[in-house]
Scaffold this motif. Structure first.
Motif, PDB file in Angstrom:
ATOM      1  N   ALA A  23       0.828  -1.207   0.000  1.00 38.86           N
ATOM      2  CA  ALA A  23       0.000   0.000   0.000  1.00 38.86           C
ATOM      3  C   ALA A  23       0.863   1.257   0.000  1.00 38.86           C
ATOM      4  CB  ALA A  23      -0.915   0.001   1.208  1.00 38.86           C
ATOM      5  N   LEU A  24       0.352   2.266  -0.674  1.00 37.86           N
ATOM      6  CA  LEU A  24       1.009   3.561  -0.715  1.00 37.86           C
ATOM      7  C   LEU A  24       1.014   4.186   0.669  1.00 37.86           C
ATOM      8  CD1 LEU A  24       2.107   6.109  -2.190  1.00 37.86           C
ATOM      9  CD2 LEU A  24      -0.274   6.744  -2.587  1.00 37.86           C
ATOM     10  N   VAL A  25       2.171   4.682   1.091  1.00 41.52           N
ATOM     11  CA  VAL A  25       2.287   5.372   2.369  1.00 41.52           C
ATOM     12  C   VAL A  25       2.928   6.730   2.114  1.00 41.52           C
ATOM     13  CG1 VAL A  25       3.329   5.357   4.667  1.00 41.52           C
ATOM     14  CG2 VAL A  25       2.511   3.228   3.657  1.00 41.52           C
ATOM     15  N   LEU A  26       2.267   7.780   2.591  1.00 45.76           N
ATOM     16  CA  LEU A  26       2.783   9.144   2.540  1.00 45.76           C
ATOM     17  C   LEU A  26       3.203   9.519   3.942  1.00 45.76           C
ATOM     18  CD1 LEU A  26       3.149  11.993   1.235  1.00 45.76           C
ATOM     19  CD2 LEU A  26       0.722  12.379   1.708  1.00 45.76           C
ATOM     20  N   GLY A  27       4.493   9.778   4.136  1.00 48.93           N
ATOM     21  CA  GLY A  27       5.001  10.114   5.472  1.00 48.93           C
ATOM     22  C   GLY A  27       4.590  11.508   5.909  1.00 48.93           C
ATOM     23  N   ASP A  28       4.776  11.796   7.184  1.00 45.29           N
ATOM     24  CA  ASP A  28       4.457  13.116   7.735  1.00 45.29           C
ATOM     25  C   ASP A  28       5.216  14.209   7.000  1.00 45.29           C
ATOM     26  OD1 ASP A  28       2.829  11.964   9.622  1.00 45.29           O
ATOM     27  OD2 ASP A  28       4.353  11.973  11.197  1.00 45.29           O
ATOM     28  N   ILE A  29       4.624  15.388   6.974  1.00 49.28           N
ATOM     29  CA  ILE A  29       5.261  16.544   6.342  1.00 49.28           C
ATOM     30  C   ILE A  29       6.178  17.217   7.356  1.00 49.28           C
ATOM     31  CG2 ILE A  29       4.880  18.815   5.328  1.00 49.28           C
ATOM     32  CD1 ILE A  29       2.145  17.820   4.405  1.00 49.28           C
ATOM     33  N   LEU A  30       7.417  17.438   6.962  1.00 43.30           N
ATOM     34  CA  LEU A  30       8.369  18.177   7.780  1.00 43.30           C
ATOM     35  C   LEU A  30       8.600  19.517   7.099  1.00 43.30           C
ATOM     36  CD1 LEU A  30      10.926  15.295   8.409  1.00 43.30           C
ATOM     37  CD2 LEU A  30       9.102  16.077   9.928  1.00 43.30           C
ATOM     38  N   LEU A  31       8.332  20.615   7.805  1.00 47.70           N
ATOM     39  CA  LEU A  31       8.501  21.943   7.226  1.00 47.70           C
ATOM     40  C   LEU A  31       9.882  22.504   7.551  1.00 47.70           C
ATOM     41  CD1 LEU A  31       5.027  23.524   8.023  1.00 47.70           C
ATOM     42  CD2 LEU A  31       5.801  22.514   5.881  1.00 47.70           C
ATOM     43  N   SER A  32      10.392  23.351   6.647  1.00 55.73           N
ATOM     44  CA  SER A  32      11.698  23.972   6.859  1.00 55.73           C
ATOM     45  C   SER A  32      11.654  24.993   7.991  1.00 55.73           C
ATOM     46  CB  SER A  32      12.182  24.645   5.569  1.00 55.73           C
ATOM     47  OG  SER A  32      11.244  25.618   5.131  1.00 55.73           O
ATOM     48  N   ALA A  33      10.464  25.484   8.347  1.00 52.43           N
ATOM     49  CA  ALA A  33      10.289  26.437   9.446  1.00 52.43           C
ATOM     50  C   ALA A  33       8.837  26.375   9.894  1.00 52.43           C
ATOM     51  CB  ALA A  33      10.638  27.842   8.981  1.00 52.43           C
ATOM     52  N   HIS A  34       8.577  26.842  11.107  1.00 54.72           N
ATOM     53  CA  HIS A  34       7.195  26.899  11.585  1.00 54.72           C
ATOM     54  C   HIS A  34       6.521  28.194  11.151  1.00 54.72           C
ATOM     55  CE1 HIS A  34       7.416  23.205  13.773  1.00 54.72           C
ATOM     56  NE2 HIS A  34       8.533  23.600  14.341  1.00 54.72           N
ATOM     57  N   GLY A  35       7.316  29.088  10.614  1.00 51.69           N
ATOM     58  CA  GLY A  35       6.794  30.344  10.099  1.00 51.69           C
ATOM     59  C   GLY A  35       7.783  30.926   9.115  1.00 51.69           C
ATOM     60  N   PHE A  36       7.281  31.787   8.256  1.00 46.70           N
ATOM     61  CA  PHE A  36       8.181  32.442   7.328  1.00 46.70           C
ATOM     62  C   PHE A  36       7.568  33.734   6.834  1.00 46.70           C
ATOM     63  CE2 PHE A  36       5.540  31.020   3.950  1.00 46.70           C
ATOM     64  CZ  PHE A  36       5.965  31.565   2.762  1.00 46.70           C
ATOM     65  N   SER A  37       8.417  34.578   6.252  1.00 46.43           N
ATOM     66  CA  SER A  37       7.975  35.851   5.699  1.00 46.43           C
ATOM     67  C   SER A  37       8.469  35.949   4.266  1.00 46.43           C
ATOM     68  CB  SER A  37       8.530  37.014   6.517  1.00 46.43           C
ATOM     69  OG  SER A  37       8.164  38.234   5.897  1.00 46.43           O
ATOM     70  N   PRO A  38       7.558  36.031   3.305  1.00 42.37           N
ATOM     71  CA  PRO A  38       7.980  36.134   1.915  1.00 42.37           C
ATOM     72  C   PRO A  38       8.548  37.505   1.558  1.00 42.37           C
ATOM     73  CG  PRO A  38       5.592  36.162   2.068  1.00 42.37           C
ATOM     74  CD  PRO A  38       6.117  35.913   3.440  1.00 42.37           C
ATOM     75  N   VAL A  39       8.461  38.487   2.472  1.00 42.56           N
ATOM     76  CA  VAL A  39       8.975  39.826   2.168  1.00 42.56           C
ATOM     77  C   VAL A  39      10.281  40.144   2.877  1.00 42.56           C
ATOM     78  CG1 VAL A  39       6.696  40.766   1.665  1.00 42.56           C
ATOM     79  CG2 VAL A  39       7.585  40.937   3.977  1.00 42.56           C
ATOM     80  N   SER A  40      10.641  39.405   3.909  1.00 44.91           N
ATOM     81  CA  SER A  40      11.849  39.740   4.664  1.00 44.91           C
ATOM     82  C   SER A  40      13.122  39.428   3.902  1.00 44.91           C
ATOM     83  CB  SER A  40      11.859  39.024   6.012  1.00 44.91           C
ATOM     84  OG  SER A  40      11.942  37.630   5.816  1.00 44.91           O
ATOM     85  N   VAL A  41      13.109  38.359   3.152  1.00 46.60           N
ATOM     86  CA  VAL A  41      14.263  37.963   2.348  1.00 46.60           C
ATOM     87  C   VAL A  41      13.751  37.714   0.933  1.00 46.60           C
ATOM     88  CG1 VAL A  41      16.072  36.228   2.038  1.00 46.60           C
ATOM     89  CG2 VAL A  41      15.339  36.854   4.343  1.00 46.60           C
ATOM     90  N   PRO A  42      14.332  38.356  -0.064  1.00 52.33           N
ATOM     91  CA  PRO A  42      13.858  38.106  -1.431  1.00 52.33           C
ATOM     92  C   PRO A  42      13.917  36.618  -1.769  1.00 52.33           C
ATOM     93  CG  PRO A  42      15.393  39.938  -1.380  1.00 52.33           C
ATOM     94  CD  PRO A  42      15.417  39.320  -0.008  1.00 52.33           C
ATOM     95  N   GLU A  43      12.897  36.163  -2.451  1.00 55.40           N
ATOM     96  CA  GLU A  43      12.792  34.772  -2.887  1.00 55.40           C
ATOM     97  C   GLU A  43      12.788  33.779  -1.729  1.00 55.40           C
ATOM     98  OE1 GLU A  43      15.622  33.947  -5.966  1.00 55.40           O
ATOM     99  OE2 GLU A  43      15.233  35.848  -6.939  1.00 55.40           O
ATOM    100  N   HIS A  44      12.289  34.210  -0.565  1.00 58.68           N
ATOM    101  CA  HIS A  44      12.200  33.317   0.584  1.00 58.68           C
ATOM    102  C   HIS A  44      10.987  32.410   0.413  1.00 58.68           C
ATOM    103  CE1 HIS A  44      11.761  32.580   5.115  1.00 58.68           C
ATOM    104  NE2 HIS A  44      12.788  31.894   4.689  1.00 58.68           N
ATOM    105  N   THR A  45      11.141  31.131   0.695  1.00 58.66           N
ATOM    106  CA  THR A  45      10.054  30.160   0.552  1.00 58.66           C
ATOM    107  C   THR A  45       9.983  29.294   1.804  1.00 58.66           C
ATOM    108  OG1 THR A  45      11.501  28.501  -0.466  1.00 58.66           O
ATOM    109  CG2 THR A  45      10.360  30.030  -1.957  1.00 58.66           C
ATOM    110  N   ILE A  46       8.879  28.575   1.927  1.00 59.38           N
ATOM    111  CA  ILE A  46       8.778  27.545   2.951  1.00 59.38           C
ATOM    112  C   ILE A  46       8.800  26.207   2.220  1.00 59.38           C
ATOM    113  CG2 ILE A  46       6.245  27.609   3.034  1.00 59.38           C
ATOM    114  CD1 ILE A  46       6.639  27.052   6.121  1.00 59.38           C
TER     115      ILE A  46
END
Length: 157
Positions: A23-46
């Motif tokens: 069976a297909l299993v999709l593991g938990d999502i791990l985020l690079s941060a718990h928060g982010f700001s797309p305006v503080s650093v140009p081209e910043h992503t989560i």
């Protein structure tokens, strides 16, 4: 195949079923941060990282805290098994930065060749904050000052 009976009672019916251990299993999502700001650093992503047990069609999107759909990230894209990473820049479908708030990164996986109905779904909460930090200087006097024209007691010129 497994044989199912009614235990110690006389067998009145027998059923056979198969167990799919592939069976297909999709593991938990791990985020690079718990928060982010797309305006503080140009081209910043989560970034969201997840693991697939087998190849699957992936659909990823962002919803707000009220489960209102904000934007697609990818739709029915084929991913091979293993650790995968996708990212979001904080913009909605109208190419505008979304308002500050709590959002969910949602990843859905469907088995290749299935009817497209998601088999596995995971989500992870993060905070988007577009406000820049405020810095207040409370002491305008230098803590230590060495004049380049006068020798100091430490020998620094």
């Amino acid at each position: 195949m497994a044989l199912v009976t009614a235990g110690a009672e006389p067998v009145t019916s027998t059923a056979y079923f198969s167990i799919n251990d592939e069976a297909l299993v999709l593991g938990d999502i791990l985020l690079s941060a718990h928060g982010f700001s797309p305006v503080s650093v140009p081209e910043h992503t989560i970034k969201a990282q997840f693991t697939l047990s087998e190849s699957a069609l992936i659909t990823a999107s962002v919803c707000d805290e009220h489960n209102t759909y904000i934007t697609p990230i990818i739709e029915d894209q084929l991913f091979s098994d293993g650790v995968k990473e996708i990212e979001w820049d904080g913009y909605n479908t109208q190419n505008q930065i979304v308002p500050d708030g709590h959002y969910y990164f949602i990843v859905q996986a469907s088995s290749v060749g299935s009817s497209g109905t998601p088999v596995e779904k995971q989500s992870s909460l993060f905070i988007l904050d577009t406000s820049l930090p405020e810095i207040t200087i409370t002491n305008r006097q230098p803590l230590y000052y060495i004049s380049p024209d006068e020798p100091s007691s430490t020998g620094v010129k």
